[in-house]
Design a protein around this motif. Structure first.
Motif, PDB file in Angstrom:
ATOM      1  N   LEU A 376       3.603   3.962  -3.700  1.00 58.56           N
ATOM      2  CA  LEU A 376       3.497   4.088  -2.219  1.00 58.56           C
ATOM      3  C   LEU A 376       4.559   3.276  -1.633  1.00 58.56           C
ATOM      4  N   VAL A 377       5.178   2.303  -2.493  1.00 58.56           N
ATOM      5  CA  VAL A 377       5.869   1.478  -1.902  1.00 58.56           C
ATOM      6  C   VAL A 377       7.315   1.678  -2.695  1.00 58.56           C
ATOM      7  N   THR A 378       8.448   1.527  -1.639  1.00 57.63           N
ATOM      8  CA  THR A 378       9.792   1.826  -2.171  1.00 57.63           C
ATOM      9  C   THR A 378      10.495   0.487  -1.999  1.00 57.63           C
ATOM     10  N   PRO A 379      11.646   0.180  -2.826  1.00 58.71           N
ATOM     11  CA  PRO A 379      12.522  -0.765  -2.579  1.00 58.71           C
ATOM     12  C   PRO A 379      13.019  -1.092  -1.074  1.00 58.71           C
ATOM     13  N   ARG A 380      13.140   0.205  -0.479  1.00 55.03           N
ATOM     14  CA  ARG A 380      13.391  -0.039   1.006  1.00 55.03           C
ATOM     15  C   ARG A 380      12.234  -0.566   1.956  1.00 55.03           C
ATOM     16  N   SER A 381      11.251   0.087   1.492  1.00 54.81           N
ATOM     17  CA  SER A 381       9.897  -0.268   2.389  1.00 54.81           C
ATOM     18  C   SER A 381       9.307  -1.575   2.065  1.00 54.81           C
ATOM     19  N   ALA A 382       9.242  -2.042   0.827  1.00 59.58           N
ATOM     20  CA  ALA A 382       8.971  -3.530   0.299  1.00 59.58           C
ATOM     21  C   ALA A 382       8.894  -4.468   1.183  1.00 59.58           C
ATOM     22  N   PRO A 383       7.827  -5.156   1.440  1.00 58.74           N
ATOM     23  CA  PRO A 383       6.504  -5.192   0.680  1.00 58.74           C
ATOM     24  C   PRO A 383       5.558  -4.028   1.403  1.00 58.74           C
ATOM     25  N   TYR A 384       5.898  -3.354   2.356  1.00 58.51           N
ATOM     26  CA  TYR A 384       4.880  -2.473   2.811  1.00 58.51           C
ATOM     27  C   TYR A 384       4.815  -1.115   2.349  1.00 58.51           C
ATOM     28  N   LEU A 385       4.113  -0.280   2.940  1.00 56.16           N
ATOM     29  CA  LEU A 385       3.987   1.053   2.187  1.00 56.16           C
ATOM     30  C   LEU A 385       5.050   1.933   2.818  1.00 56.16           C
ATOM     31  N   ASP A 386       5.494   2.824   2.166  1.00 63.53           N
ATOM     32  CA  ASP A 386       6.291   3.706   2.779  1.00 63.53           C
ATOM     33  C   ASP A 386       5.764   5.035   3.338  1.00 63.53           C
ATOM     34  N   PRO A 387       5.960   5.357   4.506  1.00 61.73           N
ATOM     35  CA  PRO A 387       5.196   6.201   5.427  1.00 61.73           C
ATOM     36  C   PRO A 387       5.060   7.486   4.682  1.00 61.73           C
ATOM     37  N   ASP A 388       6.368   8.149   4.256  1.00 63.59           N
ATOM     38  CA  ASP A 388       6.486   9.476   3.579  1.00 63.59           C
ATOM     39  C   ASP A 388       5.667   9.678   2.297  1.00 63.59           C
ATOM     40  N   LEU A 389       5.572   8.463   1.370  1.00 62.63           N
ATOM     41  CA  LEU A 389       4.852   8.574   0.418  1.00 62.63           C
ATOM     42  C   LEU A 389       3.276   8.560   0.667  1.00 62.63           C
ATOM     43  N   VAL A 390       3.023   7.778   1.593  1.00 63.71           N
ATOM     44  CA  VAL A 390       1.803   7.609   1.845  1.00 63.71           C
ATOM     45  C   VAL A 390       1.060   9.004   2.441  1.00 63.71           C
ATOM     46  N   LEU A 391       1.843   9.637   2.983  1.00 61.93           N
ATOM     47  CA  LEU A 391       1.520  11.140   3.798  1.00 61.93           C
ATOM     48  C   LEU A 391       1.608  12.137   2.399  1.00 61.93           C
ATOM     49  N   ALA A 392       2.413  11.974   1.561  1.00 63.43           N
ATOM     50  CA  ALA A 392       2.486  12.832   0.576  1.00 63.43           C
ATOM     51  C   ALA A 392       1.187  12.980  -0.102  1.00 63.43           C
ATOM     52  N   ASN A 393       0.791  11.460  -0.175  1.00 63.85           N
ATOM     53  CA  ASN A 393      -0.606  11.420  -1.204  1.00 63.85           C
ATOM     54  C   ASN A 393      -1.767  11.874  -0.246  1.00 63.85           C
ATOM     55  N   LEU A 394      -1.646  11.347   0.702  1.00 62.38           N
ATOM     56  CA  LEU A 394      -2.869  11.445   1.821  1.00 62.38           C
ATOM     57  C   LEU A 394      -3.416  13.087   2.053  1.00 62.38           C
ATOM     58  N   LEU A 395      -2.054  13.616   2.434  1.00 58.84           N
ATOM     59  CA  LEU A 395      -2.234  14.999   2.846  1.00 58.84           C
ATOM     60  C   LEU A 395      -2.650  16.100   1.935  1.00 58.84           C
ATOM     61  N   SER A 396      -2.428  15.594   0.450  1.00 53.56           N
ATOM     62  CA  SER A 396      -2.649  16.415  -0.737  1.00 53.56           C
ATOM     63  C   SER A 396      -4.139  16.338  -0.940  1.00 53.56           C
ATOM     64  N   LEU A 397      -4.932  15.433  -0.114  1.00 50.97           N
ATOM     65  CA  LEU A 397      -6.368  15.448  -0.568  1.00 50.97           C
ATOM     66  C   LEU A 397      -7.203  16.098   0.637  1.00 50.97           C
ATOM     67  N   VAL A 398      -6.407  16.845   1.366  1.00 48.36           N
ATOM     68  CA  VAL A 398      -7.092  17.642   2.503  1.00 48.36           C
ATOM     69  C   VAL A 398      -7.812  18.949   1.803  1.00 48.36           C
TER      70      VAL A 398
END
Length: 398
Positions: A376-398
């Motif tokens: 969920l974290v990329t070198p660019r987003s660290a230390p915070y979560l990467d929005p695109d990775l969060v959405l990819a995993n979150l929306l897959s649970l719908v």
């Protein structure tokens, strides 16, 4: 005769095929509901409109810092700053006129100018002669000028315009234009900027967030809890509650409206997202009716803990944060709820995320919650979560 049955199925996380389908038809995308406030979801909100135009954002109306505090003190109303931010994040950026509205709504009046000069500039905006307002095409320009006129007519002589957010002043004027109803104002600006989602305050109430700390101190005001405008709290939060009176902080439980209950009932996935844990997330769960509406909706419920430092989470690791979520949800339910009716998944990145210590996966799973550990974290987003990775995993649970 119809009957209701429950169906369980496995899910691939992230699911590339499902995500591609959402991207092809975002207008038919899933109704994902977020309980949030502040700016932590700004990046995710900007990214989610590529997948769905049907996300739901229930916002805390208790902000008591900065421009919002001055407006609330003057007009005894809910905070509108977080609502403004979310509407702009969800707006269709390709729509003609939206960049000009973004620029206007994001503008703050200078902090070092005299009040008289700031009044002159605001009056120029009402007349449409200020360059920022003049750049906005009609009919949006006329509506903005009208709302600013309503604000000016009601602005107390003592109102301090230094550092004021123009977007907040416009929404405040609209609030009075609509006889102190915020929903019509939100609806109007949702249509004007083609916001790709639904934004609503969880309650429309002039109330304050209060926290009782473990050391006995009581803090009244969201700005005293977050550790952003003021020093961080020096003791863990023992109890968060809503109070109608800043000077006499007694706990109240305002009830959500039927329309908010319907929004929660309509969600295909409920997310307890990253952001200030107590003042943005838990605050949304305090009003009467929220927890029951969550319990009654059989969709998946997902908690996304913060990475990096959240001053409000003093003394909390991920497992304890899960327990806190259950505690407030249980308090809000009118009857005992099974664990899986309130929370199903915790989404973490133990390899790249900073959670203030190890994640006790076994303890979380013993509470009936599955842990999804993925990037969920990329070198660019660290230390915070990467929005695109969060959405990819979150929306897959719908």
């Amino acid at each position: 005769m119809t009957q209701k049955i429950s169906i369980r199925k496995s899910a691939t996380v992230p699911n590339a095929m499902k995500l591609a389908r959402f991207r092809r038809s975002p207008d038919l995308g899933p109704r994902v509901l977020f309980f949030s406030g502040g700016t932590a979801l700004r990046g995710l909100s900007r990214a989610i409109i590529d997948y769905t135009h049907n996300s739901i954002h229930l916002m805390t109306p208790f902000d008591s810092g900065g421009s919002s505090a001055i407006i609330r003190d003057a007009f005894k109303m809910l905070a509108v700053g977080d609502i403004r931010n979310r509407l702009m994040a969800l707006a269709d950026r390709s729509l003609k006129g939206n960049p000009e509205i973004f620029a206007l709504f994001a503008t703050r009046l200078p902090k070092d100018e005299a009040q008289a000069a700031l009044c002159v500039r605001l009056e120029a905006m009402v007349r449409g002669r200020d360059p920022l307002v003049a750049a906005v095409p009609d009919p949006m320009r006329k509506i903005i000028r009208n709302h600013l006129q309503f604000f000016l007519e009601r602005m107390p002589a003592s109102f301090d315009l230094r550092g004021a957010s123009i977007g907040n002043l416009i929404l405040t004027g609209g609030f009075f234009n609509q006889k102190r109803h915020i929903d019509p104002v939100i609806y109007l600006f949702t249509k004007l900027v083609e916001a790709r989602g639904v934004v609503r305050p969880v309650v429309n109430r002039d109330a304050h967030l209060a926290a009782r700390l473990a050391n006995g101190r009581v803090l009244v005001g969201q700005h005293l809890i977050t550790g952003k405008e003021n020093p961080p709290i020096d003791s863990p939060i023992e109890e968060l509650f809503i109070s109608d009176d800043k000077d006499d902080p007694k706990s109240v439980r305002p009830a959500i409206r039927a329309k908010v209950k319907r929004l929660i009932a309509s969600a295909e996935l409920i997310c307890y997202p990253m952001g200030s844990f107590y003042s943005s997330l838990v605050a949304n769960l305090l009003p009467m009716g929220v927890a029951d509406a969550i319990r009654e909706n059989e969709c998946p419920k997902v908690f996304i803990p913060n990475t990096g430092r959240d001053p409000e989470m003093m003394g909390l690791n991920v497992a304890k944060a899960v327990a806190e979520l259950f505690r407030y949800l249980d308090q809000g339910c009118s009857k005992i709820a099974p664990r899986d009716a309130l929370l199903n998944f915790v989404l973490v990145d133990s390899k790249n995320g900073d959670y203030g210590g190890p994640i006790d996966v076994h303890k979380i799973r013993r509470s009936g919650v599955e842990v999804i550990d993925t990037q969920l974290v990329t070198p660019r987003s660290a230390p915070y979560l990467d929005p695109d990775l969060v959405l990819a995993n979150l929306l897959s649970l719908v």
